[in-house]
Write a protein that holds these residues in place. Structure first.
Motif, mmCIF file in Angstrom:
data_model
loop_
_atom_site.group_PDB
_atom_site.id
_atom_site.type_symbol
_atom_site.label_atom_id
_atom_site.label_comp_id
_atom_site.label_asym_id
_atom_site.label_seq_id
_atom_site.Cartn_x
_atom_site.Cartn_y
_atom_site.Cartn_z
ATOM 1 N N VAL A 239 -0.663 -10.961 15.023
ATOM 2 C CA VAL A 239 -0.886 -11.248 16.451
ATOM 3 C C VAL A 239 -2.225 -12.018 16.760
ATOM 4 O O VAL A 239 -3.418 -11.685 16.271
ATOM 5 N N HIS A 240 -1.894 -13.336 17.262
ATOM 6 C CA HIS A 240 -2.764 -14.011 17.525
ATOM 7 C C HIS A 240 -2.888 -14.336 19.190
ATOM 8 O O HIS A 240 -2.187 -14.925 19.721
ATOM 9 N N ARG A 241 -4.152 -14.107 19.732
ATOM 10 C CA ARG A 241 -4.118 -13.976 20.973
ATOM 11 C C ARG A 241 -4.634 -15.624 21.432
ATOM 12 O O ARG A 241 -5.605 -16.198 20.705
ATOM 13 N N VAL A 242 -4.223 -15.970 22.713
ATOM 14 C CA VAL A 242 -4.926 -17.198 23.053
ATOM 15 C C VAL A 242 -5.541 -16.919 24.723
ATOM 16 O O VAL A 242 -4.572 -16.634 25.420
ATOM 17 N N LEU B 215 5.344 -5.389 21.747
ATOM 18 C CA LEU B 215 4.619 -6.362 21.606
ATOM 19 C C LEU B 215 3.362 -6.656 22.421
ATOM 20 O O LEU B 215 2.374 -7.105 22.146
ATOM 21 N N GLU B 216 3.432 -6.080 23.489
ATOM 22 C CA GLU B 216 2.422 -6.432 24.618
ATOM 23 C C GLU B 216 1.229 -5.382 23.960
ATOM 24 O O GLU B 216 -0.051 -5.795 24.311
ATOM 25 N N ARG B 217 1.584 -4.264 23.667
ATOM 26 C CA ARG B 217 0.587 -3.272 23.259
ATOM 27 C C ARG B 217 0.131 -3.821 21.771
ATOM 28 O O ARG B 217 -1.248 -3.635 21.784
ATOM 29 N N ALA B 218 0.813 -4.499 20.947
ATOM 30 C CA ALA B 218 0.080 -4.910 19.682
ATOM 31 C C ALA B 218 -0.798 -6.185 20.159
ATOM 32 O O ALA B 218 -1.729 -6.209 19.340
ATOM 33 N N ALA B 219 -0.663 -6.708 21.251
ATOM 34 C CA ALA B 219 -1.404 -7.995 21.526
ATOM 35 C C ALA B 219 -2.646 -7.706 22.443
ATOM 36 O O ALA B 219 -3.657 -8.453 22.534
ATOM 37 N N SER B 220 -2.897 -6.361 22.818
ATOM 38 C CA SER B 220 -3.890 -5.739 23.609
ATOM 39 C C SER B 220 -5.022 -5.515 22.606
ATOM 40 O O SER B 220 -5.197 -5.205 21.656
#
Length: 158
Positions: A87-90, A153-158
């Motif tokens: 997971v790569h945040r921007v 997906l949202e939890r993995a990105a948080s």
């Protein structure tokens, strides 16, 4: 006289974001390219709750570049069975501006803040038959389980 310069400014970001909010998919593109051009360039306004079904561009192989102009988002990378690998945040406020996704990689993009807009650049030309292959393990947008999948997906990105 027609200008030879196209600008990305706050007014354009606001307009594309407002269209995304009104659209049932909660996202909207604003193309700078013509379909037949060798490089596709467009704004992609992605609101929280928008489902970009995991896909890849393998035949022909094509890379994608996502630059976060406003808001926050993430690129999620999967293995062939649907397991989240990366997971790569921007988030420009945190100095995280862009991700480039290699050709043939299963991925999805999620918006994590209202008003998120990305500049997307990828190889063209656009051919509907080559636009990408959806992951067979991912729910379709009308599947009742899509909200559970997107939530993961949202939890993995948080």
């Amino acid at each position: 006289m027609t200008s030879h310069i196209r600008r990305i400014d706050l007014a354009l970001l606001d307009r594309v974001s407002a269209e995304a909010v009104r659209h049932p998919r909660l996202r909207m593109n604003y193309n700078f390219h013509q379909h037949e051009e060798p490089v596709q360039r467009f704004l992609n306004a992605v609101e929280p709750g928008s489902y970009v079904r995991p896909h890849r561009h393998a035949d022909p192989p094509k890379w994608e570049l996502f630059v976060c102009l406003r808001g926050r988002g993430a690129a999620v990378v999967f293995d062939d069975g649907g397991k989240i690998l990366e997971v790569h945040r921007v988030d420009p406020a945190r100095g995280e501006f862009a991700v480039e996704i290699a050709a043939g990689v299963w991925h999805s993009i999620i918006g994590l803040a209202p008003g998120s807009v990305f500049l997307e650049v990828k190889e063209g030309p656009y051919e509907p038959k080559d636009a990408g292959v959806f992951a067979p393990w991912s729910p379709t947008p009308d599947d009742p389980g899509v909200s559970v999948f997107l939530g993961a997906l949202e939890r993995a990105a948080s």
